[in-house]
Motif scaffolding. Sequence first.
Motif, short mmCIF file in Angstrom:
data_model
loop_
_atom_site.label_atom_id
_atom_site.label_comp_id
_atom_site.label_asym_id
_atom_site.label_seq_id
_atom_site.Cartn_x
_atom_site.Cartn_y
_atom_site.Cartn_z
N ARG A 11 0.82 -1.21 0.00
CA ARG A 11 0.00 0.00 0.00
C ARG A 11 0.86 1.26 0.00
NH1 ARG A 11 -2.10 2.81 4.44
NH2 ARG A 11 -1.27 1.17 5.79
N ARG A 12 1.91 1.29 0.79
CA ARG A 12 2.71 2.51 0.89
C ARG A 12 3.58 2.76 -0.35
NH1 ARG A 12 4.42 1.88 7.29
NH2 ARG A 12 2.45 2.62 8.15
N PRO A 13 4.43 1.82 -0.75
CA PRO A 13 5.29 2.13 -1.92
C PRO A 13 4.53 2.21 -3.24
CG PRO A 13 5.64 -0.14 -1.21
CD PRO A 13 4.78 0.51 -0.17
N GLN A 14 3.41 1.52 -3.36
CA GLN A 14 2.65 1.54 -4.61
C GLN A 14 1.56 2.62 -4.61
OE1 GLN A 14 1.11 -2.42 -5.37
NE2 GLN A 14 3.14 -3.35 -5.32
N GLY A 15 1.38 3.29 -3.48
CA GLY A 15 0.28 4.25 -3.35
C GLY A 15 0.44 5.50 -4.18
N GLY A 16 1.69 5.89 -4.48
CA GLY A 16 1.93 6.98 -5.41
C GLY A 16 1.90 8.38 -4.84
N THR A 17 1.82 8.56 -3.52
CA THR A 17 1.77 9.91 -2.97
C THR A 17 3.13 10.60 -3.11
OG1 THR A 17 2.14 8.94 -0.78
CG2 THR A 17 -0.12 9.52 -1.37
N ALA A 18 3.11 11.93 -2.99
CA ALA A 18 4.32 12.73 -3.21
C ALA A 18 5.41 12.37 -2.22
CB ALA A 18 3.98 14.22 -3.09
N GLU A 19 6.66 12.47 -2.67
CA GLU A 19 7.81 12.13 -1.82
C GLU A 19 7.91 13.04 -0.60
OE1 GLU A 19 11.38 12.05 -4.07
OE2 GLU A 19 10.73 10.40 -5.38
N ALA A 20 7.36 14.25 -0.69
CA ALA A 20 7.44 15.20 0.43
C ALA A 20 6.55 14.79 1.60
CB ALA A 20 7.05 16.60 -0.05
N LEU A 21 5.66 13.84 1.40
CA LEU A 21 4.74 13.41 2.44
C LEU A 21 5.30 12.23 3.21
CD1 LEU A 21 1.34 13.52 0.51
CD2 LEU A 21 2.51 15.35 1.75
N GLY A 22 4.89 12.13 4.45
CA GLY A 22 5.25 10.96 5.23
C GLY A 22 4.51 9.74 4.73
N PRO A 23 4.90 8.53 5.16
CA PRO A 23 4.24 7.31 4.71
C PRO A 23 2.78 7.28 5.14
CG PRO A 23 5.69 6.84 6.55
CD PRO A 23 5.98 8.25 6.13
N ALA A 24 1.95 6.66 4.32
CA ALA A 24 0.53 6.53 4.64
C ALA A 24 0.36 5.74 5.93
CB ALA A 24 -0.21 5.84 3.50
N THR A 25 -0.52 6.21 6.80
CA THR A 25 -0.77 5.54 8.07
C THR A 25 -2.07 4.76 7.99
OG1 THR A 25 -1.87 7.52 8.93
CG2 THR A 25 0.50 7.31 9.33
N GLY A 26 -2.47 4.17 9.10
CA GLY A 26 -3.67 3.36 9.13
C GLY A 26 -3.47 2.04 8.41
N ARG A 27 -4.56 1.37 8.12
CA ARG A 27 -4.49 0.07 7.45
C ARG A 27 -5.33 0.00 6.18
NH1 ARG A 27 -1.98 -3.78 10.29
NH2 ARG A 27 -1.53 -3.38 12.49
N LEU A 28 -6.03 1.09 5.87
CA LEU A 28 -6.96 1.06 4.74
C LEU A 28 -6.52 1.98 3.62
CD1 LEU A 28 -10.43 1.15 6.54
CD2 LEU A 28 -9.20 -0.85 5.68
N GLY A 29 -6.71 1.52 2.38
CA GLY A 29 -6.63 2.35 1.21
C GLY A 29 -8.02 2.46 0.60
N VAL A 30 -8.22 3.42 -0.26
CA VAL A 30 -9.52 3.63 -0.89
C VAL A 30 -9.34 3.69 -2.40
CG1 VAL A 30 -11.46 5.23 -1.19
CG2 VAL A 30 -10.51 4.85 1.09
N VAL A 31 -10.15 2.89 -3.12
CA VAL A 31 -10.16 2.94 -4.58
C VAL A 31 -11.53 3.43 -5.02
CG1 VAL A 31 -10.82 0.48 -4.76
CG2 VAL A 31 -9.76 1.64 -6.70
N MET A 32 -11.55 4.29 -6.04
CA MET A 32 -12.80 4.85 -6.54
C MET A 32 -12.82 4.82 -8.06
SD MET A 32 -13.22 8.22 -4.06
CE MET A 32 -14.66 8.77 -4.98
N PHE A 33 -13.95 4.43 -8.60
CA PHE A 33 -14.22 4.57 -10.03
C PHE A 33 -15.37 5.55 -10.17
CE2 PHE A 33 -17.06 3.26 -13.57
CZ PHE A 33 -16.27 3.75 -14.60
N VAL A 34 -15.18 6.59 -10.98
CA VAL A 34 -16.21 7.62 -11.17
C VAL A 34 -16.47 7.79 -12.65
CG1 VAL A 34 -16.95 9.94 -10.53
CG2 VAL A 34 -15.23 8.77 -9.14
N ASP A 35 -17.75 7.86 -13.01
CA ASP A 35 -18.15 8.07 -14.39
C ASP A 35 -18.94 9.38 -14.44
OD1 ASP A 35 -18.93 7.93 -17.01
OD2 ASP A 35 -19.79 5.92 -16.88
N TYR A 36 -18.25 10.47 -14.78
CA TYR A 36 -18.87 11.79 -14.82
C TYR A 36 -19.66 11.94 -16.12
CZ TYR A 36 -15.59 13.02 -11.07
OH TYR A 36 -14.87 13.06 -9.90
N GLN A 37 -20.96 12.08 -16.00
CA GLN A 37 -21.79 12.31 -17.18
C GLN A 37 -21.69 13.75 -17.66
OE1 GLN A 37 -23.51 9.67 -18.67
NE2 GLN A 37 -22.17 8.60 -17.22
#
Length: 202
Positions: A11-37
């Motif tokens: 989750r952390r190395p593959q998450g893609g957040t900016a290098e300036a940020l600390g590592p992602a905490t917690g245990r959950l990631g969130v994935v979203m698919f959105v279809d904007y009409q």
Amino acid sequence: MCALAMPDALRRPQGGTAEALGPATGRLGVVMFVDYQRSEVGPYRELLFMPGPCRFPDGHRRWSIGRIYVSSEDSARNGNRNWGLDKRVASFRVERTRYGESVTVRYQDRDIAGLTLKRRGPALPVLGPWLPERWRRLGQVRDNQQFVFAPSVRGRLGVASLSDAWGNGKDFPQLQYGRGRGSLYLPDFHLDFPEADIRPLS
């Protein structure tokens, strides 16, 4: 919108957040698919992943979008400039059924992610933002600037399930190693995406 419990080693190395940020905490990631009409740049599709709350240079902890793909050049250009995102243009293949849809995303001539979402029962109206602002506040870091904003959603909300989720591990996290911890669907929604508070990194 799906919450996934994923190993920190993925989750952390593959998450893609900016290098300036600390590592992602917690245990959950969130994935979203959105279809904007409809949107200010026309209809488009979007797949994104947030690996969890991160520590920002200003000391606050916020969720940040690490991976995000869209089907529109205009959406990518404006999202990256106005909200500090790292939107990349990809193609989307969506197969709809009576109970849900299957989505495959292709980027630079390779399939990078896919998922199947199924609706579980009816969607009920939700009046006004359904999360407090402090839970909706997102942050991004790009070009030595910090972007902070709090989107809100109105519409109908229902329960869903996620299956057959996967990512190639390079362009999108390996969702296949995660365990679903709850999924929602919004078949009819309005998203308010406010202007970001943009400040230079200290």
